[in-house]
Design an enzyme around this catalytic site. Structure first.
Site, mmCIF file in Angstrom:
data_model
loop_
_atom_site.group_PDB
_atom_site.id
_atom_site.type_symbol
_atom_site.label_atom_id
_atom_site.label_comp_id
_atom_site.label_asym_id
_atom_site.label_seq_id
_atom_site.Cartn_x
_atom_site.Cartn_y
_atom_site.Cartn_z
ATOM 1 C CE1 TYR A 277 -3.268 -2.922 0.276
ATOM 2 C CE2 TYR A 277 -3.562 -2.487 2.860
ATOM 3 C CZ TYR A 277 -3.873 -3.098 1.441
ATOM 4 O OH TYR A 277 -4.964 -3.844 1.722
ATOM 5 C CB SER B 33 -20.536 5.352 1.531
ATOM 6 O OG SER B 33 -20.775 6.056 0.332
ATOM 7 C CG LEU C 76 -19.291 1.005 3.919
ATOM 8 C CD1 LEU C 76 -18.834 2.389 4.154
ATOM 9 C CD2 LEU C 76 -20.845 0.781 4.036
ATOM 10 N NE ARG D 162 -12.883 -2.480 -3.578
ATOM 11 C CZ ARG D 162 -11.661 -3.076 -3.121
ATOM 12 N NH1 ARG D 162 -10.702 -2.320 -2.579
ATOM 13 N NH2 ARG D 162 -11.259 -4.182 -3.842
ATOM 14 N N GLY D 163 -17.147 2.435 -1.339
ATOM 15 C CA GLY D 163 -18.034 3.722 -1.243
ATOM 16 C C GLY D 163 -19.273 3.729 -1.765
#
Length: 332
Positions: free
Chosen positions: A56, A212, A206, A208-209
Site C-alpha cells: 500500500y 456508503s 461499503l 468501495r464507497g
C-alpha cells in the site's frame, strides 16, 4: 467496544477493524494529518485491529502506521499485514510472490517500517499459483515459531486452499470481500471457514464507497483511484447499483440510521465470527461507521434488506477481468 473472536485460534479483537489502505493508495489523495488523527480516534474508540499491506503506497502505509503508533503501547493494537503483491515504480501490479524466502524477506522489511518486533496477523495478499500454498504457510509458520508473527491469516483464498493451509498450521482468519454487494463467500467459503474454525475479516463492506450512501452519478473517481476502472462504477452499472443503494436508504431512514450504518450492521449481523474492516480515512466517516455497532437488525429488518438488495442484483464484478483472474476465491 464489543469484541469478537478472530477464529478459534486467533485473538479476541474489536468488532470493527480499521482498514488503512486508502490513507496511502488506490483511492486518490489523502491527508496525512487527518489519516493519523483517524487512526488515533479509532484506537480511542476501542478499535484495536489495523489492517495494512506492505504494497500500500509501496511501504508508505506501514510508515504511516508506525508514526501513528510511536507514542502508544504496542499491546494496544493488533496489526494485520498482507504481503507478496509485486509492483513496479509506476505503481503497476506485476505479480505475486509467495516463495518461502520472499515471505521472510517481506516480513523483515515490514517489521522495520512498522517499528515493531512482531506482526499479529501475517497473510499472503493473493495465492501465488506458482508456489504450493503449503510452502508459503510453512514459511510463515517458521516465523511464528521464531516469534516474529503471532497468527497466520489468508486473503481471498478458496475453500480448497483453506483446507490445504489449515493442514499445515492453524489459520486465524480469512480476509475477503463481503458486503451486500459481494456475497460470493456464502455458498462454499464461509461454511468451510466455519467448519475449520477460521474467522472472517471482511473488507469492502461499503463496496468501495458505493454502499456508503455518499456516492452519486456526478462524482468521478480520479485517474489514480481504483474506482476509475472498477466495473461497478462504470456507466450503466453505476446507475443500477445506486438504485439499489436508494432502496437500502429507504430502510435506513425508517430506522433513523445512515446507509453506511445499515450496510455495516448487515455484515455484523451475519455472524459473530465476522469482523468488518471499515476503510475510513477521515474522523467523520469513522464516527459514522462506529454508529453501526449500536444498530440492531431484527429478522424483519434483515428480510427487508435482502428484498431491497437481492443477492445477485449488483451490476458488474468487484474487480476487472485481469484482477478477477488472480482471485483463488473466485475459482473453486
Amino acid at each position: 467496544m464489543t469484541t469478537r473472536q478472530l477464529g478459534k485460534q486467533g485473538p479476541a479483537v474489536s468488532a470493527l477493524g480499521l482498514g488503512c489502505m486508502g490513507m496511502s493508495d488506490l483511492y486518490g489523495p489523502a491527508d496525512r494529518g487527518e489519516s493519523i488523527a483517524t487512526i488515533h480516534a479509532a484506537l480511542d474508540a476501542g478499535i484495536d485491529v489495523l489492517d495494512t499491506g506492505d504494497f500500500y503506497g509501496m511501504g508508505h502505509n506501514e510508515l504511516l502506521i508506525q508514526e501513528a503508533l510511536q507514542s502508544l503501547p504496542r499491546e494496544k493494537v493488533k496489526i494485520s499485514v498482507k504481503f507478496g503483491a509485486l509492483r513496479d515504480p509506476a505503481g503497476n501490479w506485476i505479480g505475486m510472490d509467495g516463495r518461502p524466502a520472499a515471505v521472510k524477506n517481506a516480513l523483515a522489511y515490514s517489521l522495520k517500517r512498522l517499528g515493531t518486533d512482531h506482526i499479529d496477523v501475517y497473510r499472503l495478499a493473493r495465492i501465488d499459483p506458482q508456489v504450493p500454498v503449503e510452502d508459503t504457510i510453512g514459511a510463515i509458520a517458521d516465523m511464528v515459531k521464531a516469534g516474529y508473527v503471532r497468527h497466520i491469516g489468508m486473503s481471498e483464498a478458496g475453500a480448497a486452499s483453506l483446507r490445504r493451509a489449515a493442514a499445515v498450521h492453524a489459520i486465524s482468519d480469512l480476509q475477503i470481500e463481503y458486503s451486500l454487494f459481494s456475497r460470493g463467500i456464502e455458498a462454499e467459503i464461509l461454511p468451510v471457514c466455519r467448519e475449520l474454525g477460521i474467522g472472517i475479516t471482511a473488507y469492502g463492506v461499503l463496496s468501495r464507497g458505493l454502499l456508503s450512501g455518499h456516492w452519486s452519478p456526478e462524482r468521478h473517481a480520479g485517474t489514480r483511484d481504483f474506482r476509475s476502472i472498477s466495473p461497478r462504477f462504470q456507466d450503466g452499472n453505476l446507475e443500477r447499483n445506486l438504485a439499489l443503494v436508494e432502496a437500502l436508504r429507504g430502510i435506513a431512514n425508517s430506522k433513523g440510521i445512515s446507509v453506511a450504518q445499515a450496510a455495516i450492521a448487515w455484515v455484523l449481523a451475519q455472524g459473530e465470527d465476522i469482523i468488518p474492516l471499515v476503510g475510513a480515512r477521515r474522523r467523520d466517516r469513522l464516527t459514522e461507521a462506529l454508529g453501526a455497532l449500536d444498530v440492531e437488525l431484527d429478522a424483519a429488518d434483515l428480510q427487508a434488506i435482502s428484498a431491497a438488495v437481492p443477492t445477485d442484483a449488483v451490476a458488474g464484478n468487484r474487480y476487472n477481468d485481469h484482477a478477477m483472474a488472480l482471485l483463488d476465491s473466485e475459482h473453486p
